[in-house]
Motif scaffolding. Sequence first.
Motif: not given
Length: 243
Positions: A66-67, A193-198, A204-212
């Motif tokens: 949850d955001l 950087g990883y945490l900020l990207a997460y 954002s409303a992005v797909s599972k593939e973008i997360y992966l």
Amino acid sequence: MIGLDEVKLKAKRHNDENNRKLHFIGSLFSIYFSWIFINCRLSPNAVTGIFFLTGLCGAVFFLSSDLVFVVIAYSLWRLHIIFDICDGEVARFTKKFSFNGAYWDYMIHSILYPLVYASICFATYRKFDDDIFLILALFGSIIVSQTLSVKNNYYRAMLQNNEKINNVSNAGKVSPLKNRFINLFIGLLSFEGYLLAYVILSASAVSKEIYLITFSLFTTSFLLQVLVKFILFSKKVLHIKRN
């Protein structure tokens, strides 16, 4: 009550300029929290405990995708980094230095970083119900732990061989502009950087593939950092006290 100016003077590091470059955000706010801790008569080890509990709470909040919880988790993580600076400032002001304080500090890092990585992957697994994120949690958290142990184990090897830190050659000096560019580039590929990207992905409303793809890129970056450090340490080309 002890004044802020007195705390700033007595708690200042001997390498204050380098520390501000390393923690350019945290070092701006840490002294104000240190002033509070000192006036509350907290010991440096007590501040280290607060630093650990704050980071641990962040890891717990990261278990939710949850955001609102993600933002709280990230805020707690940034706050825990500030408190990480505070325990040293309190120690310098009170002149209460301890071996356990430094040892606990390293142990806390080795616990929290892999834990937060695994928490985020688990939250993403619950979000998309895809086992690939559990696999990432398993292997990625091991890789993250190695980004710390590759250096700590080198120190252990130096200790067992009675080799001093200042006997190891350092990398050549680089220009300030080049150094800033390198630090920025490394920072973007770092755990921060990883945490900020997460956080950005969560907002954002992005797909599972973008997360992966994002998780895979950062995990690969962590693995490459481990390999590079391992090679450089093994050849004694580079020795650093900080990542």
